[in-house]
Design a protein around this motif. Structure first.
Motif, PDB file in Angstrom:
ATOM      1  N   PHE A 121      55.048 -62.842  40.535  1.00  0.00           N
ATOM      2  CA  PHE A 121      53.879 -62.706  39.662  1.00  0.00           C
ATOM      3  C   PHE A 121      52.950 -63.898  39.845  1.00  0.00           C
ATOM      4  O   PHE A 121      53.365 -64.961  40.304  1.00  0.00           O
ATOM      5  CB  PHE A 121      54.304 -62.662  38.186  1.00  0.00           C
ATOM      6  N   ALA A 122      51.701 -63.710  39.429  1.00  0.00           N
ATOM      7  CA  ALA A 122      50.782 -64.842  39.375  1.00  0.00           C
ATOM      8  C   ALA A 122      51.284 -65.805  38.298  1.00  0.00           C
ATOM      9  O   ALA A 122      52.008 -65.405  37.384  1.00  0.00           O
ATOM     10  CB  ALA A 122      49.377 -64.358  39.031  1.00  0.00           C
ATOM     11  N   PRO A 123      50.925 -67.086  38.389  1.00  0.00           N
ATOM     12  CA  PRO A 123      51.307 -68.033  37.332  1.00  0.00           C
ATOM     13  C   PRO A 123      50.816 -67.549  35.967  1.00  0.00           C
ATOM     14  O   PRO A 123      49.731 -66.957  35.852  1.00  0.00           O
ATOM     15  CB  PRO A 123      50.609 -69.330  37.744  1.00  0.00           C
ATOM     16  N   LEU A 124      51.605 -67.802  34.943  1.00  0.00           N
ATOM     17  CA  LEU A 124      51.267 -67.308  33.601  1.00  0.00           C
ATOM     18  C   LEU A 124      49.913 -67.817  33.133  1.00  0.00           C
ATOM     19  O   LEU A 124      49.116 -67.049  32.575  1.00  0.00           O
ATOM     20  CB  LEU A 124      52.365 -67.680  32.594  1.00  0.00           C
ATOM     21  N   LYS A 125      49.604 -69.067  33.338  1.00  0.00           N
ATOM     22  CA  LYS A 125      48.311 -69.618  32.901  1.00  0.00           C
ATOM     23  C   LYS A 125      47.160 -68.851  33.550  1.00  0.00           C
ATOM     24  O   LYS A 125      46.157 -68.555  32.903  1.00  0.00           O
ATOM     25  CB  LYS A 125      48.240 -71.120  33.230  1.00  0.00           C
TER      26      LYS A 125
END
Length: 120
Positions: free
Chosen positions: A61-65
């Motif tokens: 996944f993309a970073p949460l931020k």
């Protein structure tokens, strides 16, 4: 159909997979034209504090931020549970830009307008 969608996020660093997937789903909802609210509560309230999500990055996944920023930039609404945020020792100045502290009545009002909801 109401065109409203609520994603309740009850996890943060205690379960980064759930926190991440919640924002993936929220981004899909807002991209599909739904009025989308993410409600950060219980452990999820930590995500509403500045800098907290910076180091969360689930494989695949993309970073949460980045997911959170994308959600806000797309017009998503970010609410944080007032007592949950305070219980964790945060003050209003700790609040992430774009987030709004709300009480349970605001969530009930949104859901009563026919919003679908999912919890992570």
């Amino acid at each position: 159909m109401s065109g409203k969608f609520l994603v309740s996020v009850t996890n943060a660093k205690n379960d980064t997979d759930k926190a991440t997937v919640a924002f993936v789903v929220a981004n899909a909802a807002v991209a599909s034209g739904q009025e989308t609210v993410v409600f950060l509560n219980v452990e999820g309230a930590y995500l509403a504090s500045k800098g907290y999500a910076e180091d969360i990055h689930e494989e695949g996944f993309a970073p949460l931020k980045q997911l959170m920023d994308q959600f806000l930039e797309a017009g998503g609404i970010l609410w944080v549970c007032s007592p949950c945020f305070k219980k964790r020792g945060f003050e209003e100045e700790d609040l992430l830009e774009g987030a709004k502290i709300v009480g349970g009545a605001k969530v009930v009002e949104f859901l009563s307008q026919g919003a679908a909801s999912i919890t992570y």
